[in-house]
Design a protein around this motif. Sequence first.
Motif, PDB file in Angstrom:
ATOM      1  N   ALA A 140      37.913  42.090  41.654  1.00 43.12           N
ATOM      2  CA  ALA A 140      37.805  42.592  40.385  1.00 43.12           C
ATOM      3  C   ALA A 140      36.426  41.930  39.601  1.00 43.12           C
ATOM      4  O   ALA A 140      35.825  42.663  38.859  1.00 43.12           O
ATOM      5  N   ALA A 149      33.673  44.390  38.233  1.00 43.03           N
ATOM      6  CA  ALA A 149      33.427  44.499  36.930  1.00 43.03           C
ATOM      7  C   ALA A 149      31.783  44.281  36.944  1.00 43.03           C
ATOM      8  O   ALA A 149      30.930  44.811  35.730  1.00 43.03           O
ATOM      9  N   ALA A 206      29.107  47.068  35.027  1.00 41.49           N
ATOM     10  CA  ALA A 206      28.411  46.665  33.968  1.00 41.49           C
ATOM     11  C   ALA A 206      26.710  46.680  34.349  1.00 41.49           C
ATOM     12  O   ALA A 206      26.013  47.422  33.572  1.00 41.49           O
TER      13      ALA A 206
END
Length: 72
Positions: free
Chosen positions: A13, A17, A21
């Motif tokens: 995860a 992420a 980003a």
Amino acid sequence: MTDPATFVALASAGTAAIGIATAAVLRGWQEYLDLRRTQVGNRGPRSRAPAELIELRARVRRLEAIASGAER
């Protein structure tokens, strides 16, 4: 919390992420560069509006007339 599957899930995860980003930041950077290229490209000799150019020419003529003493 000592389960290896939990660590793998959290690491996955976190990696996803960071990837999302990074993709968003790079997309924004590309858009910014495109905007700047457009702005710099518009700085050519024809970037002024014709109305502004006509007004500037009239002001120069008036100042030249004042300088030559024709208008007081």
